[in-house]
Scaffold this motif. Sequence first.
Motif, PDB file in Angstrom:
ATOM      1  N   LYS A  70       0.885  -1.234  -0.113  1.00 16.09           N
ATOM      2  CA  LYS A  70      -0.012   0.087  -0.001  1.00 16.09           C
ATOM      3  C   LYS A  70       1.006   1.259   0.104  1.00 16.09           C
ATOM      4  N   TYR A  90       4.415   3.504  -1.151  1.00 18.89           N
ATOM      5  CA  TYR A  90       5.127   3.882  -2.322  1.00 18.89           C
ATOM      6  C   TYR A  90       6.670   3.801  -1.846  1.00 18.89           C
ATOM      7  N   LYS A 135      -0.713  -2.782  -9.045  1.00 19.13           N
ATOM      8  CA  LYS A 135      -0.478  -2.085  -7.719  1.00 19.13           C
ATOM      9  C   LYS A 135      -1.918  -1.636  -7.324  1.00 19.13           C
ATOM     10  N   TYR A 136      -2.693  -0.852  -7.959  1.00 20.20           N
ATOM     11  CA  TYR A 136      -3.864  -0.124  -7.475  1.00 20.20           C
ATOM     12  C   TYR A 136      -5.012  -0.833  -7.804  1.00 20.20           C
ATOM     13  N   ASP A 194     -10.427   3.199 -11.478  1.00 19.80           N
ATOM     14  CA  ASP A 194     -10.933   2.065 -10.813  1.00 19.80           C
ATOM     15  C   ASP A 194     -12.458   2.196 -10.867  1.00 19.80           C
ATOM     16  N   GLN A 226      -6.686   7.202 -10.239  1.00 16.75           N
ATOM     17  CA  GLN A 226      -5.188   7.753  -9.849  1.00 16.75           C
ATOM     18  C   GLN A 226      -4.424   8.413 -10.958  1.00 16.75           C
ATOM     19  N   PHE A 245       1.516  -0.111 -12.053  1.00 18.04           N
ATOM     20  CA  PHE A 245       0.510   0.688 -11.314  1.00 18.04           C
ATOM     21  C   PHE A 245      -0.697   0.204 -11.449  1.00 18.04           C
ATOM     22  N   TYR A 246      -1.230  -0.345 -12.415  1.00 16.10           N
ATOM     23  CA  TYR A 246      -2.638  -0.931 -12.616  1.00 16.10           C
ATOM     24  C   TYR A 246      -2.885  -2.224 -11.916  1.00 16.10           C
TER      25      TYR A 246
END
Length: 324
Positions: A115, A117, A320-321, A286, A293, A317-318
Motif C-alpha cells: 500500500k 510507495y 498495484k492499485y 478503478d 489515480q 501501477f494498474y
Amino acid sequence: MSLLIEKRDEKSLFAAGRRPAAVVVNVREDCSCTEMERALMRLRSAKDYTIAVTDTTAAGAERIARKCRQAGLPAIINCGRHLLKIERSPNMAIVTPAIARGDEPALLIENGNAKEYLAVIGYQNYYAEPQAVSDAGKKYFELLRIADIRDDIKAVEPLVREAETVCFDMRSVRRSDYPVNDDANPNGLYSEEACTIARYIGFSFKLKSLYIYGMEKKMPAVCYRLIAETIFHTCEAMLCNICEDPSDRAQKERFEQKIVTFPNGASHITFLNSPQTGRWWMEISDSHNKLTQYIPCSLSDYNTACNGDVPLRWLFFYQKYIIL
C-alpha cells in the motif's frame, strides 16, 4: 540577491520573521560538517533566500525534522555514516548503490507493504541481494538500476515527484568523484548525476525530509563540496518549483489531456501533460470504486502508448492499485 547561510540554534530555527527556505541539520556525533558549511557559503544563487544550519544529536535530528514537517519547512539531515532511524512515510525514495541484507534499503523493503510507495534508485545489480529485489517486486516497489539512469537520467524524476521522504546514500557516487574512503565503490553515479537527482528531489512538492548519509568524520574536501552542491541543487529546485496536482479540480486548466486509443479500439490510456513544466501523468481508473489515480510518468511512456504498446509503468501501477 544571494544565498545566505545562517548558523542557528534549535530555538531560533522557527523564529517569527526569520523563516528560512530550508533547514540543514548536522548530526554532530557522526559527521563534522564545518567544511561542508564553508563550501555551501561559497555557492552563489540568482535568488535571495536563507538556509538555516544547526548542529544537534541523533535524537535531536528527528525531533527537529518533525518540527520542520509541522512548520512546512523542508529539512535536510546530514546523518553521518549511517541512515538514522526515521519515521516511515507512505511515499519514500532511496538513492543507494546496494541492497544488502540488514542494510537500510533492504530494511525499508522488508518493513514496507504494497500500500506504500518506495523507489530504490541507482543500485548496482551485483551489489543487490536477489531475494531483496524479488521482495521489492512482490510489494510493487519501484527499482531503477544505475544502468537505467545512465541511459536516461530523466527516468528518475517521476519516481521522486511525489516523494515525502528521500534518503540519499552519497556512496552511490563513484569513488573518483566522492573519495570518502578506501572502501568506496569504483563505479556509481557521476557527481553531475548526483546533483541532477538532487534537483529532481527538490522538485517534489511533497518533500518534507531529505536524509543524506554515507559520510565519514574526516573526508577529503571534495566530498564536503559535493554534499554542499547536492544540498544547493535541492534548495534551488524547491524555490523555483511549481506545484501541480492533476487530482485538484482547481488546476484542471493547467493540463492538456491526450487520449491514446489502442489498435483494437476497445481500450485507451489518458495522459495529462503540463505545458509549463513538461511533466506527464497517466490515469488509472478503478470504475468499481469510482476512483482515479494520477501516476507520474514521462514523455517516453506517452510515446510508447502512441506506438501501440501499453507502457510498463501503466501495467505496473494498474496491478498495484486495481488488481491488489
